[in-house]
Scaffold this active site. Structure first.
Site, short mmCIF file in Angstrom:
data_model
loop_
_atom_site.label_atom_id
_atom_site.label_comp_id
_atom_site.label_asym_id
_atom_site.label_seq_id
_atom_site.Cartn_x
_atom_site.Cartn_y
_atom_site.Cartn_z
CB SER A 211 -1.03 -0.07 1.22
OG SER A 211 -0.10 -0.21 2.49
CG HIS B 184 -3.02 -0.74 -3.32
ND1 HIS B 184 -3.30 0.58 -2.99
CD2 HIS B 184 -3.05 -1.30 -2.04
CE1 HIS B 184 -3.46 0.69 -1.51
NE2 HIS B 184 -3.32 -0.32 -1.38
CD GLU C 279 -3.41 3.13 -6.06
OE1 GLU C 279 -3.51 2.67 -4.96
OE2 GLU C 279 -3.46 4.53 -6.18
CG ASN D 298 -3.23 4.22 0.95
OD1 ASN D 298 -4.26 4.51 1.54
ND2 ASN D 298 -2.68 3.04 0.95
N1 3HC Z 1 -17.40 -10.67 1.56
C1 3HC Z 1 -18.65 -10.96 0.91
N2 3HC Z 1 -19.63 -10.01 1.32
C2 3HC Z 1 -19.05 -9.11 2.14
C3 3HC Z 1 -17.94 -8.86 2.64
C4 3HC Z 1 -16.96 -9.89 2.52
N3 3HC Z 1 -15.81 -9.86 2.71
N4 3HC Z 1 -17.90 -7.81 3.40
C5 3HC Z 1 -19.23 -7.38 3.51
N5 3HC Z 1 -20.01 -8.20 2.79
C6 3HC Z 1 -21.32 -7.80 2.53
C7 3HC Z 1 -22.33 -8.01 3.70
O1 3HC Z 1 -22.68 -9.12 4.05
C8 3HC Z 1 -23.54 -6.83 3.39
O2 3HC Z 1 -24.33 -7.71 2.43
P1 3HC Z 1 -25.83 -7.11 2.68
O3 3HC Z 1 -25.96 -5.94 2.27
O4 3HC Z 1 -26.51 -8.26 1.84
O5 3HC Z 1 -26.08 -7.58 4.10
C9 3HC Z 1 -22.63 -5.91 2.62
O6 3HC Z 1 -21.47 -6.26 2.27
C10 3HC Z 1 -22.44 -4.63 3.42
O7 3HC Z 1 -21.99 -4.99 4.39
P2 3HC Z 1 -22.39 -4.57 6.14
O8 3HC Z 1 -23.67 -4.40 5.80
O9 3HC Z 1 -21.72 -5.41 6.97
O10 3HC Z 1 -21.98 -3.05 6.09
P3 3HC Z 1 -21.87 -1.93 5.17
O11 3HC Z 1 -22.99 -1.71 4.46
O12 3HC Z 1 -21.12 -0.79 6.06
O13 3HC Z 1 -20.75 -2.37 4.26
C11 3HC Z 1 -18.28 -1.97 3.69
C12 3HC Z 1 -19.30 -2.61 4.55
C13 3HC Z 1 -18.46 -2.56 2.30
C14 3HC Z 1 -17.14 -2.66 4.22
C15 3HC Z 1 -18.72 -0.63 3.61
O14 3HC Z 1 -18.89 0.09 4.96
C16 3HC Z 1 -17.49 0.22 2.97
O15 3HC Z 1 -17.40 0.29 1.67
N6 3HC Z 1 -16.56 0.69 3.82
C17 3HC Z 1 -15.44 1.59 3.10
C18 3HC Z 1 -14.41 0.46 2.73
C19 3HC Z 1 -13.15 1.10 2.43
O16 3HC Z 1 -13.08 2.28 2.08
N7 3HC Z 1 -12.23 0.18 2.12
C20 3HC Z 1 -10.77 0.60 1.32
C21 3HC Z 1 -9.94 0.83 2.79
S1 3HC Z 1 -8.46 1.56 2.13
C22 3HC Z 1 -7.57 0.02 1.68
O17 3HC Z 1 -7.98 -1.08 1.57
C23 3HC Z 1 -6.22 0.39 1.05
C24 3HC Z 1 -5.06 0.19 2.20
O18 3HC Z 1 -3.70 0.43 1.47
C25 3HC Z 1 -5.15 1.19 3.26
#
Ligand code: 3HC
Length: 278
Positions: free
Chosen positions: A115, A136, A148, A186
């Site tokens: 990252s 990424h 990415e 990032n």
């Molecule tokens: N596999 C399958 N399904 C999944 C899953 C997984 N690993 N994780 C979540 N889901 C599904 C859930 O089951 C849920 O399904 P449903 O709507 O049918 O019930 C759906 O996705 C939504 O999940 P939740 O209801 O638990 O909660 P949210 O609506 O808040 O969604 C989230 C969760 C998708 C994580 C959302 O909050 C989100 O997009 N958050 C931001 C994530 C983000 O920005 N990620 C990038 C981080 S930065 C990075 O990774 C880079 C690094 O370099 C730092």
């Protein structure tokens, strides 16, 4: 296509899963048997959710069978692509690359899911640096559409083209970046999280209201403090440190509150407490 993913943590197991979902033969390897065991359970759980929603047609078991979980890296011999998702430490990655140099064929792509570590710096230990690239992925990998692609100075344009095709084959959307600290994602995300922490530190508002502002005012799925907990506060701090060191600019300096939470091992969701309690 034969794919080897090294590192069965959150990112590695997600990457292995999406390659298997796309019909590829996957070797998922880790030095810790427990990590492989956890990965198998988490992948099956995630596949179950996706199958029940009709996102994937194949049964979770069918997809899971495309993945070999093994501690033996040599099973990855002659893979078309190796994706490294091990600890974000240069020495850990370079030790692994020395082993991959013997395993990879002359045309194999070696990709890092780093990252923030420089692709050019990492490529210095690769036997064929022209085959090395950054891929990424974002957490949770099965849900997040973006990958990415980071081009090093020595990355062959053909390897970039192949990587774009591979990412699209996964049903993901690629963006390309040159090798600058933090790439695109990032470099932009870390100052946002940093400013949210400073907004809290300076007493402007509560953590809940800071997060609510970004969620409801800007349609972010998570507020920046909640997102920092989700990524892991140690990971956030490590990325900020790299950006701060490499740009030499205070806009990336890890805030004291972040340092204190990490030192107290309050690392966010994974440890049960960070800015919030879980
Ligand atoms: N596999 C399958 N399904 C999944 C899953 C997984 N690993 N994780 C979540 N889901 C599904 C859930 O089951 C849920 O399904 P449903 O709507 O049918 O019930 C759906 O996705 C939504 O999940 P939740 O209801 O638990 O909660 P949210 O609506 O808040 O969604 C989230 C969760 C998708 C994580 C959302 O909050 C989100 O997009 N958050 C931001 C994530 C983000 O920005 N990620 C990038 C981080 S930065 C990075 O990774 C880079 C690094 O370099 C730092």
């Amino acid at each position: 296509m034969k794919v080897t993913v090294i590192g069965a943590g959150t990112m590695g197991r997600g990457i292995a899963q999406v390659f298997a979902q796309a019909g590829n033969d996957v070797i998922l390897t880790d030095v810790y048997p427990k990590a492989l065991e956890n990965a198998a359970g988490e992948i099956l759980k995630s596949l179950g959710k996706l199958h029940s929603k009709g996102v994937i047609q194949d049964s979770p078991e069918t997809v899971q069978k495309r993945i070999i979980f093994t501690g033996d890296l040599s099973q990855g011999k002659n893979s078309e692509i190796y994706i490294e998702a091990v600890l974000e430490r240069f020495e850990v990655k370079s030790d692994l690359y020395k082993k991959l140099n013997d395993l990879a064929g002359d045309d194999s792509i070696i990709a890092s899911n780093t990252s923030s570590i420089s692709i050019n710096a990492l490529s210095s230990v690769i036997r064929k640096p022209e085959n090395f690239i950054g891929l990424h992925f974002f957490n949770p990998v099965p849900i997040m559409k973006l990958v990415e692609i980071i081009k090093g100075e020595r990355t062959d344009p053909n390897v970039v083209k192949k990587s774009l095709d591979i990412v699209k084959q996964l049903g993901k959307v690629p963006v390309t970046s040159n090798d600058f600290p933090g790439f695109i994602s990032n470099r932009i995300l870390m100052p946002l999280i940093r400013e949210a922490i400073l907004t809290l530190e300076e007493g402007v508002s509560t953590k809940e209201d800071i997060d609510q502002t970004l969620k409801l005012g800007m349609n972010h799925p998570m507020g920046p403090l909640e997102l920092a907990d989700f990524i892991g506060l140690d990971v956030v701090q490590d990325i900020m440190k790299v950006l701060y060191e490499e740009f030499g600019n205070s806009r990336f300096m890890p805030p004291i509150t972040l340092r204190n939470l990490v030192n107290a091992r309050k690392l966010g969701r994974k440890s049960g407490e960070g800015f919030y309690k879980y």
